[in-house]
Design an enzyme around this catalytic site. Structure first.
Site, PDB file in Angstrom:
ATOM      1  N   LYS A  16       0.836  -1.211   0.000  1.00  0.00           N
ATOM      2  CA  LYS A  16       0.000   0.000   0.000  1.00  0.00           C
ATOM      3  C   LYS A  16       0.869   1.259   0.000  1.00  0.00           C
ATOM      4  O   LYS A  16       0.655   2.169  -0.798  1.00  0.00           O
ATOM      5  CB  LYS A  16      -0.890   0.019   1.246  1.00  0.00           C
ATOM      6  N   ASN A  17       1.840   1.300   0.907  1.00  0.00           N
ATOM      7  CA  ASN A  17       2.590   2.544   1.097  1.00  0.00           C
ATOM      8  C   ASN A  17       3.627   2.792   0.010  1.00  0.00           C
ATOM      9  O   ASN A  17       4.201   3.879  -0.080  1.00  0.00           O
ATOM     10  CB  ASN A  17       3.222   2.584   2.490  1.00  0.00           C
ATOM     11  N   CYS A  49      -5.254  12.799  12.738  1.00  0.00           N
ATOM     12  CA  CYS A  49      -5.974  11.535  12.600  1.00  0.00           C
ATOM     13  C   CYS A  49      -5.790  10.765  13.891  1.00  0.00           C
ATOM     14  O   CYS A  49      -5.224  11.289  14.847  1.00  0.00           O
ATOM     15  CB  CYS A  49      -5.463  10.749  11.405  1.00  0.00           C
ATOM     16  N   ARG A  95       0.113  14.588  13.157  1.00  0.00           N
ATOM     17  CA  ARG A  95       0.601  14.372  11.784  1.00  0.00           C
ATOM     18  C   ARG A  95       0.774  15.658  10.960  1.00  0.00           C
ATOM     19  O   ARG A  95       0.062  15.895   9.978  1.00  0.00           O
ATOM     20  CB  ARG A  95      -0.294  13.370  11.058  1.00  0.00           C
ATOM     21  N   ASP A 106       4.003   0.496  11.899  1.00  0.00           N
ATOM     22  CA  ASP A 106       2.804  -0.147  11.350  1.00  0.00           C
ATOM     23  C   ASP A 106       2.643  -1.591  11.827  1.00  0.00           C
ATOM     24  O   ASP A 106       1.580  -2.183  11.660  1.00  0.00           O
ATOM     25  CB  ASP A 106       2.813  -0.101   9.816  1.00  0.00           C
ATOM     26  N   ARG A 152      -8.988  -0.300   4.121  1.00  0.00           N
ATOM     27  CA  ARG A 152      -8.134   0.734   3.539  1.00  0.00           C
ATOM     28  C   ARG A 152      -6.769   0.187   3.195  1.00  0.00           C
ATOM     29  O   ARG A 152      -6.121   0.678   2.275  1.00  0.00           O
ATOM     30  CB  ARG A 152      -7.934   1.889   4.539  1.00  0.00           C
TER      31      ARG A 152
HETATM   32  N1  EPU Z   1       6.347  14.343  10.872  1.00  0.00           N
HETATM   33  C1  EPU Z   1       6.655  15.654  11.170  1.00  0.00           C
HETATM   34  N2  EPU Z   1       6.576  16.580  10.170  1.00  0.00           N
HETATM   35  C2  EPU Z   1       6.207  16.269   8.909  1.00  0.00           C
HETATM   36  C3  EPU Z   1       5.886  14.932   8.611  1.00  0.00           C
HETATM   37  C4  EPU Z   1       5.976  13.981   9.607  1.00  0.00           C
HETATM   38  O1  EPU Z   1       6.989  15.962  12.307  1.00  0.00           O
HETATM   39  O2  EPU Z   1       6.162  17.153   8.049  1.00  0.00           O
HETATM   40  C5  EPU Z   1       6.413  13.321  11.933  1.00  0.00           C
HETATM   41  C6  EPU Z   1       5.104  12.569  12.110  1.00  0.00           C
HETATM   42  O3  EPU Z   1       4.216  13.261  12.960  1.00  0.00           O
HETATM   43  C7  EPU Z   1       5.580  11.265  12.696  1.00  0.00           C
HETATM   44  C8  EPU Z   1       6.911  11.034  11.993  1.00  0.00           C
HETATM   45  O4  EPU Z   1       7.311  12.323  11.520  1.00  0.00           O
HETATM   46  O5  EPU Z   1       5.819  11.420  14.079  1.00  0.00           O
HETATM   47  C9  EPU Z   1       6.851  10.068  10.822  1.00  0.00           C
HETATM   48  O6  EPU Z   1       5.796  10.413   9.945  1.00  0.00           O
HETATM   49  P1  EPU Z   1       5.891  10.198   8.372  1.00  0.00           P
HETATM   50  O7  EPU Z   1       5.763  11.504   7.695  1.00  0.00           O
HETATM   51  O8  EPU Z   1       7.070   9.361   8.055  1.00  0.00           O
HETATM   52  O9  EPU Z   1       4.551   9.377   8.083  1.00  0.00           O
HETATM   53  P2  EPU Z   1       3.760   9.414   6.727  1.00  0.00           P
HETATM   54  O10 EPU Z   1       4.694   9.568   5.622  1.00  0.00           O
HETATM   55  O11 EPU Z   1       2.619  10.358   6.850  1.00  0.00           O
HETATM   56  C10 EPU Z   1       3.904   6.840   6.237  1.00  0.00           C
HETATM   57  C11 EPU Z   1       2.936   5.716   6.044  1.00  0.00           C
HETATM   58  C12 EPU Z   1       2.293   5.364   7.384  1.00  0.00           C
HETATM   59  C13 EPU Z   1       3.410   4.984   8.363  1.00  0.00           C
HETATM   60  C14 EPU Z   1       4.421   6.123   8.463  1.00  0.00           C
HETATM   61  C15 EPU Z   1       5.619   5.790   9.345  1.00  0.00           C
HETATM   62  C16 EPU Z   1       2.206   6.076   3.774  1.00  0.00           C
HETATM   63  C17 EPU Z   1       1.116   6.407   2.832  1.00  0.00           C
HETATM   64  N3  EPU Z   1       1.926   6.118   5.079  1.00  0.00           N
HETATM   65  O12 EPU Z   1       3.142   7.947   6.712  1.00  0.00           O
HETATM   66  O13 EPU Z   1       1.457   4.246   7.153  1.00  0.00           O
HETATM   67  O14 EPU Z   1       2.875   4.695   9.616  1.00  0.00           O
HETATM   68  O15 EPU Z   1       4.918   6.461   7.153  1.00  0.00           O
HETATM   69  O16 EPU Z   1       6.294   4.700   8.850  1.00  0.00           O
HETATM   70  O17 EPU Z   1       3.298   5.731   3.358  1.00  0.00           O
HETATM   71  C18 EPU Z   1      -0.227   2.698   7.701  1.00  0.00           C
HETATM   72  O18 EPU Z   1       0.053   2.108   6.640  1.00  0.00           O
HETATM   73  O19 EPU Z   1      -0.983   2.207   8.584  1.00  0.00           O
HETATM   74  C19 EPU Z   1       0.325   4.023   7.924  1.00  0.00           C
HETATM   75  C20 EPU Z   1      -0.197   4.876   8.795  1.00  0.00           C
END
Ligand code: EPU
Length: 444
Positions: A27-28, A123, A128, A314, A406
C-alpha cells in the site's frame, strides 16, 4: 461488500492456521507511485497493486487531476493515463479522507508549476504535521503558502540542499514529495536525512525508469539531478512487508504453520529479530518465501518502533497482539507516533493486560483471552484485533472494518484460506435518536 450497510468481521477463535498464502503489493509504495504517474503525460502501468479502498481513493483524486484511471482490468494492474495536465487542485473532500493524497503535491508542482493541495488534518495516530514536506519544497527554490486551508506551492525547482530530519526521524511521504518535486527542473538537489524505507526505494526505481536521475534510493542521502522531461513507465510495486508481517504474526499467535510467498524477507529483518528473541521459529525458504512454524507459546520481548530499518510502527499493534499472549512481560515504546495506542483499550476488552504511560506500554502476557465486540480505531489496530480474535475463546466481532479495508487486500480471504474462522457480516447501523425523531416528524 454492502455499499451503505457497515460490515464487521465475526471471528471465532481457536483454529491453528496452516497453509500457504501470497502477499499482495505494498500500500505505502503503491500510493506515492500512483501520485508520481502525474509526472508524465500518457499511460503509466503499475503492477502488483493491492486492491484497497485507499487505492480506489487515490484513483479518484488522479481523475480529478486529469488522469483516466483503469483499476484491476487484470489482477494487480492499474493504468493511469494522464490526458489533461491543467488541473492543479486536490480538494479537501478527498484529502481529508486519506492523508496519502498529499503525495500529489510534489508531482503536480514539478510538472504543472503550481499545486493547491488541501492541508491534511490530524488523525487517530496523532497530529501528523506536514512541515517537513513544506520546508523541503521551499529549500529547492519554490514558494509555499497556506491559503484558506490549502497548501499552495509555486515555481520551478532550482535544486538545493534539503535536510528532512524531524523530531521523530525523517518523513516517509515528505521524502516522496520533495523527491518528486525535484526530479524535474534545473540544478542538483541533495536530500539528507531522507527516509530509507523500501517504499521510497521503489519510488526512486520508478522515477529513474521514467528518466529521472536519482542516486541513493534506500539510503539517507538522495542526490537528484533535474531533467526536462519524464516518460510514462510500466513497473511493479514491491510486496507489502506490513501485510507479510501481519500474516506471520497470525501464524505465530495461533501456533500454526504458515508459508508466505511473494514477499521480500530482506526488508523484514527487524521483525525476524523479534521472532528470534521471542523463540518463534521461522525460516527463509528462498528469496521470496518464508515459513513460520510455531507449535509453542512465544516468549515476551521489548519493542521500540523506529524509522526503517528499525521496527516499523505499522507492525506495533499487530506485534503487541502477540505479546499479549506471550510468556512474560514486554515493554513497547512508540517512537514514531507517540499517540498510536488507541487499540490498547480495545485489546483490554478481550482480556489483555496492558499498562500505558505516555508513549510506552507494559504488556503482561495472559494465558487466555475471551471474545467480545471491539472496534478498529485505525487500520493496524483493526489487524491487531483480528489477530487477538483468532486466539480469544468464543466470538470476537470487530467493528469499523472500513479501516482494515483501507490497507489490507482481502485479509479475511487470506486468513480463511489458512483455516481461520472469520466472516464479513453486514449489519444494520444503530438508529440514532435524531433519525427516529425526523421519522416521527415525517409521519406526523
Ligand atoms: N512528521 C513531522 N513533520 C512532517 C511529517 C511527519 O513531524 O512534516 C512526523 C510525524 O508526525 C511522525 C513522523 O514524523 O511522528 C513520521 O511520519 P511520516 O511523515 O514518516 O509518516 P507518513 O509519511 O505520513 C507513512 C505511512 C504510514 C506509516 C508512516 C511511518 C504512507 C502512505 N503512510 O506515513 O502508514 O505509519 O509512514 O512509517 O506511506 C499505515 O500504513 O498504517 C500508515 C499509517
Amino acid at each position: 461488500m454492502g455499499m451503505n450497510m457497515p460490515s464487521k468481521f465475526v471471528v471465532e477463535g481457536g483454529a491453528r492456521l496452516h497453509g500457504t498464502v501470497q502477499v499482495s503489493g505494498s500500500k505505502n509504495a503503491a500510493l506515492p507511485m500512483m501520485a508520481a504517474a502525474l509526472l508524465a503525460k500518457g499511460a503509466t502501468v503499475l503492477r502488483n497493486v493491492p486492491d484497497l479502498t485507499d487505492v480506489h481513493l487515490m484513483a479518484e483524486i488522479l481523475e480529478i487531476l486529469g488522469a483516466e484511471v483503469t483499476l484491476f482490468d487484470e489482477p494487480g494492474v492499474v493504468v493511469i493515463n494522464v490526458v489533461d495536465e491543467s488541473p492543479i487542485t486536490a480538494p479537501y473532500e478527498l484529502v481529508s479522507e486519506m492523508r496519502a493524497s498529499f503525495c500529489v503535491l510534489g508531482p503536480l508542482l514539478a510538472r504543472r508549476g503550481e499545486a493547491h493541495v488541501s492541508q491534511p488534518g490530524g488523525c487517530t495516530l496523532g497530529e501528523r504535521p506536514v512541515d517537513l514536506h513544506i520546508k523541503g519544497i521551499q529549500a529547492i527554490g519554490c514558494e509555499v503558502e497556506l491559503i484558506r486551508g490549502n497548501v499552495t506551492a509555486k515555481g520551478r525547482p532550482t535544486g538545493g540542499r534539503v535536510y528532512l530530519g524531524g523530531p521523530m526521524g525523517p518523513s516517509v511521504t515528505g521524502t516522496a514529495n520533495v523527491l518528486c518535486a525535484s526530479v524535474m527542473g534545473s540544478g542538483v538537489t541533495i536530500i539528507d536525512q531522507a527516509a530509507c524505507e523500501p517504499e521510497i526505494a521503489n519510488l526512486v526505481e520508478m522515477l529513474n525508469a521514467m528518466g529521472a536521475r536519482i542516486r541513493g534510493g534506500g539510503t539517507s542521502r538522495l542526490v537528484i539531478e533535474g531533467v526536462d522531461e519524464l516518460k510514462p513507465v510500466d513497473i511493479a510495486v514491491i510486496p507489502d512487508r506490513i501485510e507479510a508481517g501481519t500474516l506471520m504474526i497470525a501464524g505465530a499467535i495461533t501456533r500454526g504453520d504458515v508459508t508466505l510467498e511473494r514477499c521480500d524477507p530482506d526488508v523484514m529483518l527487524a521483525l525476524f529479530d523479534k521472532f528470534t528473541e521471542m523463540r518463534v521459529p521461522f525460516e527463509r525458504l528462498d528469496a521470496s518465501t518464508v515459513r513460520i512454524n510455531c507449535p509453542h507459546r512465544a516468549q515476551s520481548a521489548d519493542l521500540v518502533t523506529l524509522p526503517y530499518p528499525g521496527f516499523p510502527t505499522d507492525l506495533q499493534s499487530p506485534l503487541m497482539a502477540l505479546l499479549c499472549t506471550s510468556d512474560g512481560y514486554s515493554l513497547v515504546e512508540e517512537k514514531i507516533y507517540p499517540e498510536r495506542f488507541m487499540h490498547v483499550p480495545e485489546y483490554r476488552r478481550l482480556g489483555a493486560d496492558i499498562r500505558k504511560q505516555f508513549n510506552t506500554c507494559i504488556v503482561t502476557g495472559v494465558d487466555k483471552l475471551s471474545g467480545a465486540p471491539v472496534a478498529a480505531t485505525d487500520l493496524r489496530a483493526g489487524a491487531g484485533l483480528i489477530l487477538l480474535g483468532l486466539v480469544a475463546e468464543g466470538q470476537t466481532d470487530v467493528l469499523k472494518i472500513q479501516h482494515v479495508d483501507r490497507g489490507y487486500d482481502r485479509l479475511e480471504d487470506k486468513l480463511t484460506a489458512l483455516g481461520a474462522d472469520i466472516k464479513r457480516v453486514d449489519y444494520f447501523p444503530r438508529r440514532r435518536a435524531s433519525d427516529r425523531n425526523s421519522q416521527r416528524a415525517r409521519a406526523a
